[in-house]
Design an enzyme around this catalytic site. Structure first.
Site, PDB file in Angstrom:
ATOM      1  N   TYR A 122     -10.360  15.136 -17.290  1.00 31.31           N
ATOM      2  CA  TYR A 122      -9.480  13.954 -17.330  1.00 31.31           C
ATOM      3  C   TYR A 122      -8.273  14.254 -18.235  1.00 31.31           C
ATOM      4  O   TYR A 122      -7.126  13.975 -17.879  1.00 31.31           O
ATOM      5  CB  TYR A 122     -10.284  12.759 -17.860  1.00 31.31           C
ATOM      6  CG  TYR A 122      -9.491  11.536 -18.231  1.00 31.31           C
ATOM      7  CD1 TYR A 122      -9.017  10.663 -17.261  1.00 31.31           C
ATOM      8  CD2 TYR A 122      -9.235  11.231 -19.573  1.00 31.31           C
ATOM      9  CE1 TYR A 122      -8.302   9.519 -17.613  1.00 31.31           C
ATOM     10  CE2 TYR A 122      -8.528  10.090 -19.927  1.00 31.31           C
ATOM     11  CZ  TYR A 122      -8.063   9.237 -18.948  1.00 31.31           C
ATOM     12  OH  TYR A 122      -7.357   8.108 -19.305  1.00 31.31           O
ATOM     13  N   ASN A 155      -7.579   4.504 -26.747  1.00 34.58           N
ATOM     14  CA  ASN A 155      -8.619   3.462 -26.640  1.00 34.58           C
ATOM     15  C   ASN A 155      -8.091   2.030 -26.685  1.00 34.58           C
ATOM     16  O   ASN A 155      -8.145   1.367 -27.726  1.00 34.58           O
ATOM     17  CB  ASN A 155      -9.648   3.626 -27.773  1.00 34.58           C
ATOM     18  CG  ASN A 155     -10.601   4.765 -27.478  1.00 34.58           C
ATOM     19  OD1 ASN A 155     -11.108   4.902 -26.368  1.00 34.58           O
ATOM     20  ND2 ASN A 155     -10.845   5.596 -28.475  1.00 34.58           N
ATOM     21  N   ALA A 166     -16.131   1.829 -25.394  1.00 37.51           N
ATOM     22  CA  ALA A 166     -16.948   1.420 -26.540  1.00 37.51           C
ATOM     23  C   ALA A 166     -16.804  -0.052 -26.966  1.00 37.51           C
ATOM     24  O   ALA A 166     -17.828  -0.734 -27.085  1.00 37.51           O
ATOM     25  CB  ALA A 166     -16.683   2.348 -27.719  1.00 37.51           C
TER      26      ALA A 166
HETATM   27  P1  NAD Z   1      -8.260   0.799 -15.042  1.00 37.64           P
HETATM   28  O1  NAD Z   1      -9.240   1.735 -14.424  1.00 37.64           O
HETATM   29  O2  NAD Z   1      -8.681  -0.579 -15.360  1.00 37.64           O
HETATM   30  O3  NAD Z   1      -6.959   0.725 -14.118  1.00 37.64           O
HETATM   31  C1  NAD Z   1      -6.556   1.764 -13.274  1.00 37.64           C
HETATM   32  C2  NAD Z   1      -6.313   1.168 -11.908  1.00 37.64           C
HETATM   33  O4  NAD Z   1      -5.842   2.193 -11.024  1.00 37.64           O
HETATM   34  C3  NAD Z   1      -7.606   0.585 -11.264  1.00 37.64           C
HETATM   35  O5  NAD Z   1      -7.439  -0.792 -10.993  1.00 37.64           O
HETATM   36  C4  NAD Z   1      -7.754   1.399 -10.001  1.00 37.64           C
HETATM   37  O6  NAD Z   1      -8.252   0.661  -8.900  1.00 37.64           O
HETATM   38  C5  NAD Z   1      -6.338   1.877  -9.744  1.00 37.64           C
HETATM   39  N1  NAD Z   1      -6.338   3.045  -8.872  1.00 37.64           N
HETATM   40  C6  NAD Z   1      -7.115   4.146  -8.991  1.00 37.64           C
HETATM   41  N2  NAD Z   1      -6.879   4.983  -7.969  1.00 37.64           N
HETATM   42  C7  NAD Z   1      -5.943   4.388  -7.180  1.00 37.64           C
HETATM   43  C8  NAD Z   1      -5.311   4.763  -5.967  1.00 37.64           C
HETATM   44  N3  NAD Z   1      -5.606   5.906  -5.352  1.00 37.64           N
HETATM   45  N4  NAD Z   1      -4.403   3.912  -5.442  1.00 37.64           N
HETATM   46  C9  NAD Z   1      -4.113   2.726  -6.027  1.00 37.64           C
HETATM   47  N5  NAD Z   1      -4.672   2.331  -7.200  1.00 37.64           N
HETATM   48  C10 NAD Z   1      -5.588   3.152  -7.756  1.00 37.64           C
HETATM   49  O7  NAD Z   1      -7.699   1.543 -16.328  1.00 37.64           O
HETATM   50  P2  NAD Z   1      -6.856   0.981 -17.555  1.00 37.64           P
HETATM   51  O8  NAD Z   1      -7.745   0.951 -18.742  1.00 37.64           O
HETATM   52  O9  NAD Z   1      -6.113  -0.227 -17.171  1.00 37.64           O
HETATM   53  O10 NAD Z   1      -5.860   2.205 -17.777  1.00 37.64           O
HETATM   54  C11 NAD Z   1      -4.558   2.231 -17.215  1.00 37.64           C
HETATM   55  C12 NAD Z   1      -3.938   3.612 -17.462  1.00 37.64           C
HETATM   56  O11 NAD Z   1      -3.917   3.901 -18.862  1.00 37.64           O
HETATM   57  C13 NAD Z   1      -4.683   4.757 -16.796  1.00 37.64           C
HETATM   58  O12 NAD Z   1      -3.743   5.699 -16.346  1.00 37.64           O
HETATM   59  C14 NAD Z   1      -5.490   5.352 -17.921  1.00 37.64           C
HETATM   60  O13 NAD Z   1      -5.784   6.707 -17.707  1.00 37.64           O
HETATM   61  C15 NAD Z   1      -4.551   5.147 -19.092  1.00 37.64           C
HETATM   62  N6  NAD Z   1      -5.270   5.108 -20.376  1.00 37.64           N
HETATM   63  C16 NAD Z   1      -6.075   4.049 -20.668  1.00 37.64           C
HETATM   64  C17 NAD Z   1      -6.749   4.025 -21.868  1.00 37.64           C
HETATM   65  C18 NAD Z   1      -7.642   2.868 -22.236  1.00 37.64           C
HETATM   66  O14 NAD Z   1      -8.191   2.890 -23.328  1.00 37.64           O
HETATM   67  N7  NAD Z   1      -7.823   1.868 -21.388  1.00 37.64           N
HETATM   68  C19 NAD Z   1      -6.639   5.089 -22.786  1.00 37.64           C
HETATM   69  C20 NAD Z   1      -5.827   6.155 -22.440  1.00 37.64           C
HETATM   70  C21 NAD Z   1      -5.130   6.150 -21.241  1.00 37.64           C
END
Ligand code: NAD
Length: 338
Positions: A154, A183, A198
């Protein structure tokens, strides 16, 4: 339809946790918003003016949704989850393929549409494992990303995509912005089923436990992390998007706690006395904390709300979900930090 003077935004991943909150924020700011995702937001109706369901791995679909020059484009869509999803190795190929394809498609399509730039959400998971072995002194300053050695596929995909966004800046004069989220948590985040992280997992376990009972924690609980409340994350995200600084830059909290301390804090909020039972499970690095010097230097901003204030709101929401869910079959917990 967009009204004549309103600014427009595209949010990819609008059915997800951060994307759903971002749509609400942009609406409050007066934007016309198009949300795109594979799914609708699970916990509340999207406030997007237009919500398009579809798969961003298909370039043709990306072309359809990028049918105009949006003022702001946020690319948050990714195949992701907490440690129970990312660190077991079982989803590596999907995680890398799915997320990289989305980024490759969106950049190409936006560049052809002459969109100035996208915001891209990278992750603290890009930082080298060897700088995060001491739980008291993890090093996550932006330049420490190289020589690269993330501890998950990832993280490698995120690093590849960061470089892709930077390459489009260089070769196509785009103004892409890259943040490394640390996070992020808050209400309306995944709280069970295997992809939760977490804070939500701990809130769920505490909400389900009876006072005086026991809860299971992966590892010895002395691994450290910091957690940023979603509203603060969006403040940093929109400030970076509208700034002259392209990043990559950390968006996270510097209030580092051990997982044991996180459990104690949530138990205190819930008013429960609980015993921790430490069990084996996927853990990620020993220590991780945001380093906010660069964002402060470039944008004059850093998050300020305490972990406790964010946890209070999150616990209240998770507890409500647990109450709604009572009587249904319970899914065994998979979770922890990423
Ligand atoms: P999340 O999984 O809730 O949201 C990601 C969304 O992308 C999901 O709703 C999913 O259905 C959608 N998705 C996945 N594949 C898809 C596709 N092929 N076509 C259309 N939509 C698609 O995650 P989040 O926590 O809201 O995170 C948002 C972004 O922030 C992500 O890129 C994640 O890697 C990054 N991020 C989040 C965190 C965190 O702590 N939440 C930390 C570091 C990075």
């Amino acid at each position: 339809m967009t009204t004549r003077n309103s600014r427009s935004a595209l949010v990819c991943g609008a059915g997800g946790f951060i994307g759903g909150h971002l749509v609400k924020r942009l609406k409050r700011e007066g934007f016309w918003v198009r949300g795109v995702d594979l799914k609708l937001p699970p916990f509340s109706e999207s406030q997007a003016d237009d919500f398009v369901l579809g798969d961003l791995r298909a370039q043709e679909f990306c072309r359809e949704v990028v049918d105009r020059r949006f003022d702001e484009v946020y690319q948050l869509a990714a195949d992701m989850g907490g440690a129970g999803y990312i660190f077991t190795g079982e989803h590596d190929a999907d995680v890398m393929h799915n997320s990289a394809t989305i980024n490759l498609n969106m950049l190409e399509v936006c560049q052809k549409r002459k969109i100035r730039g996208l915001f891209y959400s990278s992750s603290a998971c890009i930082y080298p494992e060897h700088n995060q072995t001491d739980p008291d002194n993890p090093n996550c300053s932006e330049e420490s990303a190289y020589p690269a050695a993330p501890d998950s596929e990832y993280g490698w995909e995120k690093l590849f995509s960061e470089r892709l966004y930077a390459a489009y800046n260089r070769n196509y004069q785009m103004r892409n912005r890259v943040a490394r989220y640390h996070n992020i948590f808050g209400p309306e985040g995944t709280w069970d089923g295997g992809k939760e992280k977490a804070p939500a997992a701990v809130c769920r376990k505490v909400a389900k436990a009876s006072n005086g009972g026991e809860i299971e924690i992966w590892g010895d609980g002395s691994q450290t992390r910091s957690f940023l409340y979603v509203d603060e994350c969006l403040e940093g995200t929109t400030r970076l998007t509208r700034s002259d600084f392209s990043g990559p830059v950390n968006i996270g909290s510097e209030e580092m706690v051990t997982i044991n301390q996180l459990v104690d804090l949530v138990s205190e909020i819930a008013g429960k006395k609980l015993t921790k039972k430490h069990i084996p499970g996927p853990l990620g690095v020993r220590g991780r904390n945001s380093d906010n010097r660069l964002i402060y230097q470039k944008l004059g901003w850093k998050p300020s709300a305490s972990l406790r204030s964010g946890l209070e709101k999150t616990y209240e929401w998770v507890e409500m979900q647990v109450r709604k869910d009572r009587g249904h079959i319970q899914v065994p917990g998979h979770e922890e930090v990423s």
